[in-house]
Design a protein around this motif. Structure first.
Motif, PDB file in Angstrom:
ATOM      1  N   LEU A  97       7.252 -20.499  49.813  1.00  6.99           N
ATOM      2  CA  LEU A  97       8.461 -19.893  49.265  1.00  6.99           C
ATOM      3  C   LEU A  97       8.041 -18.600  48.567  1.00  6.99           C
ATOM      4  CD1 LEU A  97      11.538 -20.407  48.678  1.00  6.99           C
ATOM      5  CD2 LEU A  97      10.791 -21.223  46.438  1.00  6.99           C
ATOM      6  N   ALA A  98       8.652 -17.487  48.929  1.00  7.78           N
ATOM      7  CA  ALA A  98       8.344 -16.195  48.310  1.00  7.78           C
ATOM      8  C   ALA A  98       9.649 -15.579  47.832  1.00  7.78           C
ATOM      9  CB  ALA A  98       7.656 -15.268  49.317  1.00  7.78           C
ATOM     10  N   THR A  99       9.805 -15.428  46.516  1.00  8.03           N
ATOM     11  CA  THR A  99      11.107 -15.045  45.989  1.00  8.03           C
ATOM     12  C   THR A  99      11.031 -14.017  44.868  1.00  8.03           C
ATOM     13  OG1 THR A  99      13.080 -15.902  44.854  1.00  8.03           O
ATOM     14  CG2 THR A  99      11.035 -17.086  44.477  1.00  8.03           C
ATOM     15  N   HIS A 121       4.147 -25.473  51.037  1.00 11.41           N
ATOM     16  CA  HIS A 121       2.744 -25.597  50.654  1.00 11.41           C
ATOM     17  C   HIS A 121       2.519 -25.009  49.270  1.00 11.41           C
ATOM     18  CE1 HIS A 121      -1.534 -24.335  50.459  1.00 11.41           C
ATOM     19  NE2 HIS A 121      -1.738 -25.475  51.114  1.00 11.41           N
ATOM     20  N   HIS A 122       3.170 -23.869  49.006  1.00  8.00           N
ATOM     21  CA  HIS A 122       3.085 -23.235  47.689  1.00  8.00           C
ATOM     22  C   HIS A 122       4.293 -22.328  47.483  1.00  8.00           C
ATOM     23  CE1 HIS A 122       0.928 -20.587  50.549  1.00  8.00           C
ATOM     24  NE2 HIS A 122       1.448 -19.588  49.842  1.00  8.00           N
ATOM     25  N   LYS A 123       4.456 -21.854  46.257  1.00  8.31           N
ATOM     26  CA  LYS A 123       5.600 -21.016  45.907  1.00  8.31           C
ATOM     27  C   LYS A 123       5.105 -19.791  45.136  1.00  8.31           C
ATOM     28  CE  LYS A 123       8.053 -25.385  45.253  1.00  8.31           C
ATOM     29  NZ  LYS A 123       6.812 -26.195  45.346  1.00  8.31           N
ATOM     30  N   VAL A 124       5.649 -18.634  45.477  1.00  4.99           N
ATOM     31  CA  VAL A 124       5.270 -17.378  44.810  1.00  4.99           C
ATOM     32  C   VAL A 124       6.546 -16.707  44.304  1.00  4.99           C
ATOM     33  CG1 VAL A 124       4.150 -15.132  45.051  1.00  4.99           C
ATOM     34  CG2 VAL A 124       3.278 -17.099  46.332  1.00  4.99           C
ATOM     35  N   SER A 125       6.578 -16.406  43.012  1.00  2.67           N
ATOM     36  CA  SER A 125       7.762 -15.787  42.415  1.00  2.67           C
ATOM     37  C   SER A 125       7.423 -14.401  41.869  1.00  2.67           C
ATOM     38  CB  SER A 125       8.295 -16.669  41.274  1.00  2.67           C
ATOM     39  OG  SER A 125       7.418 -16.584  40.155  1.00  2.67           O
ATOM     40  N   ILE A 126       8.450 -13.701  41.398  1.00  5.53           N
ATOM     41  CA  ILE A 126       8.261 -12.357  40.855  1.00  5.53           C
ATOM     42  C   ILE A 126       7.406 -12.378  39.588  1.00  5.53           C
ATOM     43  CG2 ILE A 126      10.392 -12.466  39.495  1.00  5.53           C
ATOM     44  CD1 ILE A 126       8.904  -9.345  41.199  1.00  5.53           C
ATOM     45  N   VAL A 143       0.728 -11.969  48.915  1.00  2.00           N
ATOM     46  CA  VAL A 143       0.151 -13.012  48.055  1.00  2.00           C
ATOM     47  C   VAL A 143       0.437 -14.385  48.653  1.00  2.00           C
ATOM     48  CG1 VAL A 143       0.320 -14.147  45.800  1.00  2.00           C
ATOM     49  CG2 VAL A 143       0.223 -11.649  45.930  1.00  2.00           C
ATOM     50  N   ALA A 144       1.667 -14.587  49.120  1.00  2.00           N
ATOM     51  CA  ALA A 144       2.032 -15.881  49.712  1.00  2.00           C
ATOM     52  C   ALA A 144       1.172 -16.194  50.931  1.00  2.00           C
ATOM     53  CB  ALA A 144       3.507 -15.870  50.102  1.00  2.00           C
ATOM     54  N   ALA A 145       0.951 -15.203  51.794  1.00  2.00           N
ATOM     55  CA  ALA A 145       0.136 -15.420  52.998  1.00  2.00           C
ATOM     56  C   ALA A 145      -1.308 -15.731  52.638  1.00  2.00           C
ATOM     57  CB  ALA A 145       0.205 -14.182  53.889  1.00  2.00           C
ATOM     58  N   ALA A 146      -1.835 -15.058  51.619  1.00  2.00           N
ATOM     59  CA  ALA A 146      -3.236 -15.238  51.232  1.00  2.00           C
ATOM     60  C   ALA A 146      -3.513 -16.624  50.661  1.00  2.00           C
ATOM     61  CB  ALA A 146      -3.631 -14.170  50.212  1.00  2.00           C
ATOM     62  N   ARG A 147      -2.476 -17.333  50.248  1.00  2.00           N
ATOM     63  CA  ARG A 147      -2.677 -18.646  49.636  1.00  2.00           C
ATOM     64  C   ARG A 147      -2.605 -19.811  50.614  1.00  2.00           C
ATOM     65  NH1 ARG A 147       0.518 -17.844  43.847  1.00  2.00           N
ATOM     66  NH2 ARG A 147      -0.931 -16.259  43.049  1.00  2.00           N
ATOM     67  N   PHE A 148      -2.331 -19.521  51.884  1.00  2.00           N
ATOM     68  CA  PHE A 148      -2.443 -20.575  52.883  1.00  2.00           C
ATOM     69  C   PHE A 148      -3.924 -20.865  53.097  1.00  2.00           C
ATOM     70  CE2 PHE A 148       1.795 -18.988  54.442  1.00  2.00           C
ATOM     71  CZ  PHE A 148       2.482 -20.176  54.246  1.00  2.00           C
ATOM     72  N   PRO A 149      -4.299 -22.103  53.375  1.00  2.00           N
ATOM     73  CA  PRO A 149      -5.721 -22.433  53.546  1.00  2.00           C
ATOM     74  C   PRO A 149      -6.427 -21.563  54.582  1.00  2.00           C
ATOM     75  CG  PRO A 149      -4.408 -24.430  53.399  1.00  2.00           C
ATOM     76  CD  PRO A 149      -3.437 -23.285  53.469  1.00  2.00           C
ATOM     77  N   ARG A 150      -5.741 -21.256  55.690  1.00  2.00           N
ATOM     78  CA  ARG A 150      -6.389 -20.481  56.760  1.00  2.00           C
ATOM     79  C   ARG A 150      -6.308 -18.975  56.536  1.00  2.00           C
ATOM     80  NH1 ARG A 150      -5.181 -18.561  61.745  1.00  2.00           N
ATOM     81  NH2 ARG A 150      -2.991 -19.198  61.668  1.00  2.00           N
TER      82      ARG A 150
END
Length: 225
Positions: A97-99, A121-126, A143-150
């Motif tokens: 989630l990226a918001t 998997h994870h959440k990224v906010s302002i 930031v959201a993409a970088a926090r995926f395991p792969r």
């Protein structure tokens, strides 16, 4: 989150309208459109400035937050959102989630819908410490993409957005973007998107190499007697 997973936009507009009416100011449709995709802080700054409200931005934001905490947990889901999230989760497609909303707002909704928000998997906010700029800058999505395991390449990521600033953020991050715009948005504000759909019910995952929805009705056993 807002406008894509949850149908909160109308509720936010009603909250702002109520606050503006306290000062006998009209919250016009033109001003509403200007606010699509902005952060809560930017919304408050814009409304106070545009309508020349006799109140500070901080005070307006505090009042808006108080009303939001009471009303937003009851926001309905956008059509097709649960179907899509469940489908991707079942096929083990990682989602984040990226918001442009705050972490406080994310927690508010996650508490109201723990099962649904648990699919991410994870959440990224302002307000995330690694996010220095909100949409339309690409920071939140990167930031959201970088926090995926792969740690996938941005071109392997697919963004779902309802606002023009969100689409710009996704495109500038190097990602493909599915846009589900508010029908009141000018068509010009949808041109950057990779594809535009009326609702998530119209989205076809197979167009992006994802498993298609299995909407085939279950077959009834035919037993001859």
């Amino acid at each position: 989150m807002d406008g894509t997973v949850l149908d909160t936009e109308k509720m936010y507009h009603e909250i702002i309208k109520q606050l503006c009416e306290k000062f006998r100011k009209k919250y016009s449709q033109g001003l509403q459109i200007k606010l699509y995709g902005l952060t809560d802080r930017e919304i408050c700054q814009t409304v106070v400035k545009e309508l020349k409200l006799p109140i500070s931005v901080d005070e307006f934001e505090m009042q808006m937050t108080d009303l939001a905490q009471k009303l937003l947990p009851g926001a309905p889901l956008q059509k097709g959102a649960e179907r899509l999230l469940t489908h991707l989760h079942d096929y083990k497609i990682p989602m984040a989630l990226a918001t442009n909303s705050t972490d406080q707002a994310v927690r508010l909704h996650a508490t109201a819908r723990p099962k649904l928000f648990g699919l991410f998997h994870h959440k990224v906010s302002i307000t995330d410490p690694e996010v220095t700029r909100g949409k339309p800058k690409p920071d939140i999505y990167l930031v959201a993409a970088a926090r995926f395991p792969r740690k996938p390449n941005p071109k392997e990521c697919l963004v779902f957005e309802d606002s023009a600033v969100g689409v710009t953020a996704g495109i500038h991050a190097g990602m493909q973007v599915v846009m589900i715009p508010d029908p009141r948005l000018d068509r010009e504000q949808t041109r950057q998107a990779t594809i535009v759909v009326r609702s998530l019910m119209d989205f076809k995952p197979e167009l992006f190499g994802l498993p298609p929805f299995d909407d085939t009705p279950p077959r009834k056993d035919r037993i001859e007697t």
